[in-house]
Motif scaffolding. Structure first.
Motif, PDB file in Angstrom:
ATOM      1  N   ARG A  47     -35.711  68.916 -33.275  1.00  0.00           N
ATOM      2  CA  ARG A  47     -35.322  67.503 -33.383  1.00  0.00           C
ATOM      3  C   ARG A  47     -34.171  67.161 -32.455  1.00  0.00           C
ATOM      4  O   ARG A  47     -33.879  65.985 -32.227  1.00  0.00           O
ATOM      5  N   ASN A  48     -33.491  68.183 -31.937  1.00  0.00           N
ATOM      6  CA  ASN A  48     -32.409  67.999 -30.977  1.00  0.00           C
ATOM      7  C   ASN A  48     -31.333  67.090 -31.577  1.00  0.00           C
ATOM      8  O   ASN A  48     -30.729  67.432 -32.585  1.00  0.00           O
ATOM      9  N   LYS A  49     -31.126  65.897 -31.026  1.00  0.00           N
ATOM     10  CA  LYS A  49     -30.078  65.007 -31.509  1.00  0.00           C
ATOM     11  C   LYS A  49     -30.581  63.988 -32.520  1.00  0.00           C
ATOM     12  O   LYS A  49     -29.818  63.120 -32.955  1.00  0.00           O
ATOM     13  N   ARG A  50     -31.832  64.096 -32.896  1.00  0.00           N
ATOM     14  CA  ARG A  50     -32.349  63.178 -33.905  1.00  0.00           C
ATOM     15  C   ARG A  50     -31.734  63.504 -35.270  1.00  0.00           C
ATOM     16  O   ARG A  50     -31.374  64.651 -35.538  1.00  0.00           O
ATOM     17  N   PRO A  51     -31.575  62.533 -36.153  1.00  0.00           N
ATOM     18  CA  PRO A  51     -30.884  62.775 -37.436  1.00  0.00           C
ATOM     19  C   PRO A  51     -31.654  63.724 -38.346  1.00  0.00           C
ATOM     20  O   PRO A  51     -32.890  63.765 -38.324  1.00  0.00           O
ATOM     21  N   CYS A  52     -30.899  64.503 -39.126  1.00  0.00           N
ATOM     22  CA  CYS A  52     -31.459  65.387 -40.157  1.00  0.00           C
ATOM     23  C   CYS A  52     -30.689  65.107 -41.450  1.00  0.00           C
ATOM     24  O   CYS A  52     -29.781  65.858 -41.827  1.00  0.00           O
ATOM     25  N   TYR A  53     -31.045  64.035 -42.121  1.00  0.00           N
ATOM     26  CA  TYR A  53     -30.326  63.630 -43.324  1.00  0.00           C
ATOM     27  C   TYR A  53     -30.749  64.467 -44.520  1.00  0.00           C
ATOM     28  O   TYR A  53     -31.877  64.939 -44.610  1.00  0.00           O
ATOM     29  N   GLU A  54     -29.807  64.657 -45.461  1.00  0.00           N
ATOM     30  CA  GLU A  54     -30.084  65.372 -46.712  1.00  0.00           C
ATOM     31  C   GLU A  54     -29.789  64.456 -47.901  1.00  0.00           C
ATOM     32  O   GLU A  54     -28.735  63.809 -47.945  1.00  0.00           O
ATOM     33  N   THR A 326     -35.549  60.783 -44.186  1.00  0.00           N
ATOM     34  CA  THR A 326     -34.969  60.727 -42.845  1.00  0.00           C
ATOM     35  C   THR A 326     -35.853  59.909 -41.917  1.00  0.00           C
ATOM     36  O   THR A 326     -35.357  59.118 -41.100  1.00  0.00           O
ATOM     37  N   ALA A 327     -37.164  60.096 -42.043  1.00  0.00           N
ATOM     38  CA  ALA A 327     -38.096  59.335 -41.207  1.00  0.00           C
ATOM     39  C   ALA A 327     -37.988  57.841 -41.493  1.00  0.00           C
ATOM     40  O   ALA A 327     -38.058  57.010 -40.574  1.00  0.00           O
ATOM     41  N   ILE A 328     -37.829  57.480 -42.773  1.00  0.00           N
ATOM     42  CA  ILE A 328     -37.665  56.070 -43.115  1.00  0.00           C
ATOM     43  C   ILE A 328     -36.392  55.507 -42.487  1.00  0.00           C
ATOM     44  O   ILE A 328     -36.403  54.439 -41.859  1.00  0.00           O
ATOM     45  N   ALA A 329     -35.272  56.241 -42.648  1.00  0.00           N
ATOM     46  CA  ALA A 329     -34.007  55.782 -42.072  1.00  0.00           C
ATOM     47  C   ALA A 329     -34.090  55.711 -40.555  1.00  0.00           C
ATOM     48  O   ALA A 329     -33.574  54.769 -39.930  1.00  0.00           O
ATOM     49  N   GLU A 330     -34.740  56.716 -39.966  1.00  0.00           N
ATOM     50  CA  GLU A 330     -34.876  56.747 -38.516  1.00  0.00           C
ATOM     51  C   GLU A 330     -35.752  55.597 -38.024  1.00  0.00           C
ATOM     52  O   GLU A 330     -35.455  54.957 -37.007  1.00  0.00           O
TER      53      GLU A 330
END
Length: 477
Positions: A47-54, A326-330
């Motif tokens: 994902r590199n710099k894409r967000p990874c929210y928990e 995370t996909a929804i937020a992204e």
């Protein structure tokens, strides 16, 4: 050399037998308690710099079970074997309650529960301490083990509470400077350390592994059965008195009905490094190894003992929830904002204002009339979040509840229930689904009381004033 070789061999056996369980348990604990651990490292790299929210639902679920244990801490009881033992049982129970209070036993259990629920294994120990710096009297105490996954038990034992374990090893790593300060004159061992192929397990450039090694050492002794059926140890004061009376003819020759030899054991311990025995061996007063291990859930599968905690089978559901949320937020963040669509003629001369319209709160916009496009520039809305992502996050959230057995009512959320009885019934469903954690902890406390009942008469073997606490909290001495 023989003892040190045995310690190293036993540590290797214990470590290999349980290494997979401990590796998975540490992964589970990090997953629940350490931010950033709920995403696989390969996925984060892709994902590199894409967000990874928990969105850590499992932590609250685990806390629900742990805090239920805190609210309903189990306690032991000493029961008399015969009618004449009732007063002794009451005194022992009062003494153990005093030991428990002085040792802050509730905190010991709370810490063990944290590891048991989130990782699958908790542990504590029974020990003895001097009453003060200038005293020779010792007191019995219960202690937490700060690093329970540094405690290893005999893998060949079959009893759930390790009653039949032959030995335990408690390991720790300390700085070399601390090691040299504590044992400046450690005994030198006259052999080449290259005899061992696991030296890296015991020391590196900065630290040294030390271990407490506890083991049962068998020995044989003779016991007597007297004419009245009583069993006596010949080496006890009573046995020596009987033997002297028989020699003087003060008792009939058949006063001792029969004799037999039995195999017993004594508990010993030492502290060692990979190169030397640092302290001991010394004898332990009790006849039980003083360690208690409690599991969350455990089972023998294909001949291998496996154990785990509450999060183990809910991790995939939690990952799925994190990915979908995370996909929804992204998607929302990357969705183009609502824009005005204008012709070249309408925007001519006003490009600077239109360019910052999405960032600045401009009260009005100017435009040029365009006969080819009558009317004002049109506002176009942004795209919507796919419904599938929202549904997936909802499904994953429900799967976390289904896997752990803890639903909304158990977590204090409002459900479909309307009556108090229905709400209580739903809460009890969650408690029953996770009752094994509290029950296993209660078994550990029972095992602790077994060790204390055996140890107390051997430590408190001279006259002294001791406080005893009743079940109602009343004190006596």
């Amino acid at each position: 050399k023989e003892l040190l070789t045995r310690i190293r061999d036993r540590f290797k056996v214990m470590h290999e037998a349980d290494s997979e369980n401990r590796r998975e348990a540490l992964s589970d604990m990090k997953f629940v308690n350490v931010p950033g651990e709920q995403w696989d490292s390969d996925m984060k790299k892709r994902r590199n710099k894409r967000p990874c929210y928990e969105f850590n639902k499992l932590r609250v679920t685990c806390k629900r079970v742990i805090n239920d244990i805190r609210a309903n801490r189990p306690m032991g009881k000493v029961r008399a074997v015969e009618n004449g033992d009732k007063s002794t049982a009451e005194i022992l129970e009062g003494l153990i309650r005093n030991v428990w209070g002085n040792s802050d036993g509730d905190t010991v259990i709370d810490q063990a529960a944290e590891y048991q629920v989130t990782g699958g294994m908790g542990a504590w120990r029974v020990t003895t301490k001097y009453a003060s710096e200038d005293a020779f009297e010792q007191h019995v105490a219960v202690e937490s083990i700060a690093k329970p996954y540094c405690l290893y038990a005999d893998p060949a034992c079959h009893d759930y509470m390790k009653r039949d374990a032959r030995d335990f090893i408690l390991t720790d790593r300390i700085a070399k400077a601390t090691y040299e300060q504590r044992w400046p004159n450690k005994a030198a061992v006259d052999w080449d350390s290259q005899e061992f192929d696991d030296d890296e397990e015991w020391q590196d450039e900065e630290t040294v592994r030390i271990v407490e090694y506890w083991w049962k050492e068998p020995y044989q002794k003779e016991i007597w059965q007297l004419a009245d059926g009583k069993v006596v140890d010949p080496e006890s004061d009573e046995g020596e008195a009987i033997e002297a009376a028989l020699e003087q003819g003060l008792m009939p020759p058949d006063f001792i009905r029969q004799k037999r030899t039995v195999t017993c054991h004594k508990v010993r311990m030492c502290i060692a490094s990979g190169e030397a025995i640092l302290e001991g061996p010394t004898d332990w007063a009790g006849s039980h190894l003083p360690f208690i291990i409690v599991y969350g859930e455990s089972m023998v599968i294909d001949g291998k003992h496996l154990w785990w905690g509450l999060p183990r089978f809910a991790k995939d559901a939690q990952r799925s929830y994190n990915i979908s949320r995370t996909a929804i937020a992204e998607t929302i963040a990357m969705t183009p904002q609502a824009k005005f669509w204008a012709t070249v003629e309408q925007a001519k001369g006003h490009e600077a204002r239109w360019r910052v319209a999405h960032d600045e709160n401009i009260p009005f916009q100017l435009y040029n009339a365009d006969p080819k496009a009558p009317g004002v520039p049109q506002r176009m809305g942004g795209s919507d979040v796919p419904v599938a992502l929202i549904q997936e996050s909802q499904i994953a959230s429900e799967e976390i509840k289904a896997v752990t057995g803890i639903f909304d009512a158990s977590l204090g959320n409002r459900g479909n229930e309307t009556s108090g009885r229905a709400i209580q019934a739903r809460q009890q469903q969650g408690e029953i689904a996770t009752y094994n954690f509290q029950d296993n902890l209660a078994k550990g406390i029972r095992r602790t009381w077994e060790i204390l009942v055996d140890l107390i008469p051997k430590v408190y073997d001279t006259e002294r004033d001791l406080r005893i606490i009743g079940s109602d909290g009343a004190e006596d001495y």
